[in-house]
Motif scaffolding. Structure first.
Motif, PDB file in Angstrom:
ATOM      1  N   ASP A 154      -5.081 -40.947  20.010  1.00 30.74           N
ATOM      2  CA  ASP A 154      -4.513 -40.209  21.143  1.00 30.74           C
ATOM      3  C   ASP A 154      -2.998 -40.357  21.243  1.00 30.74           C
ATOM      4  O   ASP A 154      -2.285 -39.417  21.591  1.00 30.74           O
ATOM      5  CB  ASP A 154      -5.200 -40.597  22.454  1.00 30.74           C
ATOM      6  N   ARG A 155      -2.456 -41.521  20.912  1.00 26.09           N
ATOM      7  CA  ARG A 155      -1.019 -41.756  21.062  1.00 26.09           C
ATOM      8  C   ARG A 155      -0.178 -41.021  20.019  1.00 26.09           C
ATOM      9  O   ARG A 155       1.046 -40.926  20.159  1.00 26.09           O
ATOM     10  CB  ARG A 155      -0.731 -43.251  20.986  1.00 26.09           C
ATOM     11  N   ALA A 156      -0.824 -40.533  18.961  1.00 26.37           N
ATOM     12  CA  ALA A 156      -0.064 -39.812  17.939  1.00 26.37           C
ATOM     13  C   ALA A 156       0.625 -38.587  18.519  1.00 26.37           C
ATOM     14  O   ALA A 156       1.672 -38.151  18.027  1.00 26.37           O
ATOM     15  CB  ALA A 156      -0.966 -39.415  16.785  1.00 26.37           C
ATOM     16  N   ALA A 157       0.040 -38.024  19.568  1.00 23.55           N
ATOM     17  CA  ALA A 157       0.611 -36.827  20.182  1.00 23.55           C
ATOM     18  C   ALA A 157       1.796 -37.145  21.089  1.00 23.55           C
ATOM     19  O   ALA A 157       2.583 -36.249  21.429  1.00 23.55           O
ATOM     20  CB  ALA A 157      -0.466 -36.097  20.981  1.00 23.55           C
ATOM     21  N   TYR A 158       1.938 -38.414  21.475  1.00 21.45           N
ATOM     22  CA  TYR A 158       2.962 -38.785  22.458  1.00 21.45           C
ATOM     23  C   TYR A 158       3.945 -39.830  21.949  1.00 21.45           C
ATOM     24  O   TYR A 158       5.062 -39.929  22.450  1.00 21.45           O
ATOM     25  CB  TYR A 158       2.281 -39.331  23.726  1.00 21.45           C
ATOM     26  N   GLY A 198      -8.534 -43.527  22.209  1.00 23.58           N
ATOM     27  CA  GLY A 198      -7.454 -44.343  22.736  1.00 23.58           C
ATOM     28  C   GLY A 198      -7.755 -45.811  22.503  1.00 23.58           C
ATOM     29  O   GLY A 198      -8.077 -46.220  21.389  1.00 23.58           O
ATOM     30  N   TRP A 199      -7.662 -46.617  23.570  1.00 20.96           N
ATOM     31  CA  TRP A 199      -7.924 -48.049  23.439  1.00 20.96           C
ATOM     32  C   TRP A 199      -9.436 -48.286  23.412  1.00 20.96           C
ATOM     33  O   TRP A 199     -10.102 -48.233  24.428  1.00 20.96           O
ATOM     34  CB  TRP A 199      -7.299 -48.808  24.598  1.00 20.96           C
ATOM     35  N   ILE A 200      -9.945 -48.533  22.206  1.00 19.69           N
ATOM     36  CA  ILE A 200     -11.372 -48.769  22.002  1.00 19.69           C
ATOM     37  C   ILE A 200     -11.556 -50.227  21.585  1.00 19.69           C
ATOM     38  O   ILE A 200     -10.885 -50.700  20.664  1.00 19.69           O
ATOM     39  CB  ILE A 200     -11.951 -47.837  20.927  1.00 19.69           C
ATOM     40  N   LYS A 201     -12.462 -50.909  22.238  1.00 19.19           N
ATOM     41  CA  LYS A 201     -12.622 -52.343  21.970  1.00 19.19           C
ATOM     42  C   LYS A 201     -13.465 -52.567  20.716  1.00 19.19           C
ATOM     43  O   LYS A 201     -14.677 -52.755  20.759  1.00 19.19           O
ATOM     44  CB  LYS A 201     -13.227 -53.074  23.170  1.00 19.19           C
ATOM     45  N   ARG A 215      -2.765 -53.910  29.172  1.00 24.76           N
ATOM     46  CA  ARG A 215      -2.251 -52.586  28.841  1.00 24.76           C
ATOM     47  C   ARG A 215      -3.390 -51.598  28.599  1.00 24.76           C
ATOM     48  O   ARG A 215      -3.350 -50.455  29.066  1.00 24.76           O
ATOM     49  CB  ARG A 215      -1.350 -52.649  27.615  1.00 24.76           C
ATOM     50  N   ALA A 216      -4.402 -52.034  27.852  1.00 21.84           N
ATOM     51  CA  ALA A 216      -5.508 -51.140  27.524  1.00 21.84           C
ATOM     52  C   ALA A 216      -6.234 -50.657  28.768  1.00 21.84           C
ATOM     53  O   ALA A 216      -6.550 -49.471  28.904  1.00 21.84           O
ATOM     54  CB  ALA A 216      -6.484 -51.836  26.575  1.00 21.84           C
ATOM     55  N   THR A 217      -6.504 -51.566  29.675  1.00 21.49           N
ATOM     56  CA  THR A 217      -7.211 -51.167  30.889  1.00 21.49           C
ATOM     57  C   THR A 217      -6.288 -50.428  31.857  1.00 21.49           C
ATOM     58  O   THR A 217      -6.728 -49.516  32.568  1.00 21.49           O
ATOM     59  CB  THR A 217      -7.821 -52.386  31.586  1.00 21.49           C
ATOM     60  N   GLY A 218      -5.006 -50.798  31.843  1.00 16.55           N
ATOM     61  CA  GLY A 218      -4.060 -50.162  32.748  1.00 16.55           C
ATOM     62  C   GLY A 218      -3.664 -48.761  32.337  1.00 16.55           C
ATOM     63  O   GLY A 218      -3.268 -47.950  33.179  1.00 16.55           O
ATOM     64  N   ASP A 219      -3.760 -48.443  31.044  1.00 13.95           N
ATOM     65  CA  ASP A 219      -3.368 -47.119  30.565  1.00 13.95           C
ATOM     66  C   ASP A 219      -4.394 -46.043  30.891  1.00 13.95           C
ATOM     67  O   ASP A 219      -4.079 -44.850  30.837  1.00 13.95           O
ATOM     68  CB  ASP A 219      -3.167 -47.148  29.042  1.00 13.95           C
ATOM     69  N   ALA A 220      -5.629 -46.449  31.183  1.00 13.53           N
ATOM     70  CA  ALA A 220      -6.704 -45.483  31.386  1.00 13.53           C
ATOM     71  C   ALA A 220      -6.938 -45.201  32.866  1.00 13.53           C
ATOM     72  O   ALA A 220      -7.021 -46.128  33.677  1.00 13.53           O
ATOM     73  CB  ALA A 220      -8.003 -45.996  30.758  1.00 13.53           C
ATOM     74  N   ILE A 250      -8.679 -31.033  18.944  1.00 14.13           N
ATOM     75  CA  ILE A 250      -8.433 -32.473  18.995  1.00 14.13           C
ATOM     76  C   ILE A 250      -8.948 -32.945  20.357  1.00 14.13           C
ATOM     77  O   ILE A 250      -8.433 -32.529  21.397  1.00 14.13           O
ATOM     78  CB  ILE A 250      -6.935 -32.811  18.888  1.00 14.13           C
ATOM     79  N   ILE A 251      -9.956 -33.785  20.345  1.00 13.57           N
ATOM     80  CA  ILE A 251     -10.570 -34.259  21.582  1.00 13.57           C
ATOM     81  C   ILE A 251     -10.161 -35.711  21.825  1.00 13.57           C
ATOM     82  O   ILE A 251     -10.529 -36.610  21.063  1.00 13.57           O
ATOM     83  CB  ILE A 251     -12.112 -34.168  21.526  1.00 13.57           C
ATOM     84  N   GLU A 252      -9.386 -35.943  22.874  1.00 12.96           N
ATOM     85  CA  GLU A 252      -8.959 -37.297  23.205  1.00 12.96           C
ATOM     86  C   GLU A 252     -10.093 -38.031  23.954  1.00 12.96           C
ATOM     87  O   GLU A 252     -10.713 -37.468  24.860  1.00 12.96           O
ATOM     88  CB  GLU A 252      -7.710 -37.263  24.078  1.00 12.96           C
ATOM     89  N   ILE A 253     -10.340 -39.268  23.550  1.00 14.47           N
ATOM     90  CA  ILE A 253     -11.377 -40.097  24.165  1.00 14.47           C
ATOM     91  C   ILE A 253     -10.683 -41.375  24.618  1.00 14.47           C
ATOM     92  O   ILE A 253     -10.580 -42.355  23.869  1.00 14.47           O
ATOM     93  CB  ILE A 253     -12.510 -40.420  23.178  1.00 14.47           C
ATOM     94  N   ASN A 254     -10.165 -41.376  25.839  1.00 11.64           N
ATOM     95  CA  ASN A 254      -9.301 -42.470  26.260  1.00 11.64           C
ATOM     96  C   ASN A 254      -9.419 -42.819  27.738  1.00 11.64           C
ATOM     97  O   ASN A 254      -8.589 -43.540  28.278  1.00 11.64           O
ATOM     98  CB  ASN A 254      -7.843 -42.141  25.924  1.00 11.64           C
ATOM     99  N   GLY A 255     -10.436 -42.307  28.409  1.00  8.72           N
ATOM    100  CA  GLY A 255     -10.589 -42.612  29.827  1.00  8.72           C
ATOM    101  C   GLY A 255      -9.529 -41.978  30.700  1.00  8.72           C
ATOM    102  O   GLY A 255      -9.371 -42.358  31.867  1.00  8.72           O
ATOM    103  N   GLY A 256      -8.807 -41.001  30.162  1.00  8.27           N
ATOM    104  CA  GLY A 256      -7.727 -40.371  30.919  1.00  8.27           C
ATOM    105  C   GLY A 256      -6.449 -41.179  30.778  1.00  8.27           C
ATOM    106  O   GLY A 256      -6.328 -42.266  31.350  1.00  8.27           O
ATOM    107  N   LEU A 257      -5.495 -40.680  30.016  1.00 11.89           N
ATOM    108  CA  LEU A 257      -4.268 -41.420  29.736  1.00 11.89           C
ATOM    109  C   LEU A 257      -3.305 -41.272  30.918  1.00 11.89           C
ATOM    110  O   LEU A 257      -2.884 -40.178  31.261  1.00 11.89           O
ATOM    111  CB  LEU A 257      -3.627 -40.904  28.453  1.00 11.89           C
ATOM    112  N   LYS A 258      -2.962 -42.398  31.550  1.00  8.85           N
ATOM    113  CA  LYS A 258      -2.090 -42.360  32.736  1.00  8.85           C
ATOM    114  C   LYS A 258      -0.670 -41.921  32.406  1.00  8.85           C
ATOM    115  O   LYS A 258      -0.055 -41.160  33.143  1.00  8.85           O
ATOM    116  CB  LYS A 258      -2.026 -43.744  33.389  1.00  8.85           C
TER     117      LYS A 258
END
Length: 260
Positions: A154-158, A198-201, A215-220, A250-258
């Motif tokens: 997901d971050r590749a786009a930003y 995105g941030w996948i554990k 950061r991982a939990t705060g970004d979503a 391109i489907i982002e899977i990141n819990g909604g990027l803040k």
């Protein structure tokens, strides 16, 4: 398989043959199991770890599906060609998921130089994905149907600061751009999509420092790490006939990027 899973989802891929590269562990394993749970027979691929690949295959068979294992290092063109040939010797493939990726964040590779990490990421994550997709796509197009799914970030786009951000944005961004173009080349017979987790554990997330955990939990927007199962369920949908009018996405899977 969950007892309350709708019958249509349990059989969405019934009778189809799927390949999931890099499915000996992590996200790849969960995708292989999600496809098997919805009716697909699965070729389980690993670069080196046969024991782990066999364990995934056992779980596929526990879903009542056929499983086949191939252990092939994807850093060379010759081996990439061999995987495609062996896959079609097993079955005519209808779903191909390129999930194999070089791990440069854990183990000995974590201490490599930026240049070493970038080199192996380019060979495995980019070149192998591109060549496998083209080889597989041509076979599918000639047959008249098929679905290919690639894995971006997901971050590749930003963009993201630091060595890891730079190398993963470059490599996964290349995969994402390529996937959109391949979808145009192979339409209308073959669908090509790309998921961008995105941030996948995975293994790295389990060992990440407190600052990265925050950061991982705060970004979503949803306030948590993603799981390999979260990614696998989206992959299952995109691979299935339920997504037959979706390609080039391109489907982002990141819990909604803040904060893009």
């Amino acid at each position: 398989m969950p007892a309350n899973q709708p019958a249509s989802e349990r059989s969405d891929l019934a009778g189809m043959a799927a390949v999931v590269t890099g499915s000996s562990s992590g996200i790849g394993r969960e995708i292989a199991l999600a496809l098997a749970a919805t009716g697909a027979d699965v070729l389980v691929h690993a670069g080196h770890r046969r024991e782990e690949a066999e364990a995934t295959a056992d779980q596929v068979q526990a879903c009542g599906r056929d499983a086949h294992v191939e252990v092939i290092d994807l850093t060379s063109h010759e081996n990439q060609n061999a995987l495609v040939a062996r896959a079609w010797q097993w079955r005519a493939i209808e779903v191909w998921v390129n999930c194999a990726g070089a791990d440069v964040l854990t183990g000995d590779a974590a201490d490599w130089s930026f240049e070493q990490k970038l080199d192996v990421l380019w060979r495995v994550d980019v070149t192998a994905t591109i060549r496998l997709s083209r080889l597989v796509g041509q076979r599918m197009k000639e047959r008249g149907r098929g679905a290919i799914l690639n894995v971006g970030w997901d971050r590749a786009a930003y963009g993201m600061e630091g060595d890891s951000g730079e190398m993963f944005a470059a490599t996964k961004g290349a995969v994402m751009a390529f996937s959109r173009s391949l979808a145009r080349s192979l339409a209308p017979e073959v669908r090509v999509n790309c998921i961008a987790p995105g941030w996948i554990k995975t293994a790295w997330g389990e060992e990440a420092s407190d600052s990265w955990q925050q950061r991982a939990t705060g970004d979503a927007l949803l306030g948590r790490w993603g799981t390999p199962q979260d990614v696998a369920q989206v992959a299952r949908f995109l691979a299935s006939p339920s997504a037959e009018f979706i390609t080039g996405q391109i489907i982002e899977i990141n819990g909604g990027l803040k904060h893009p």
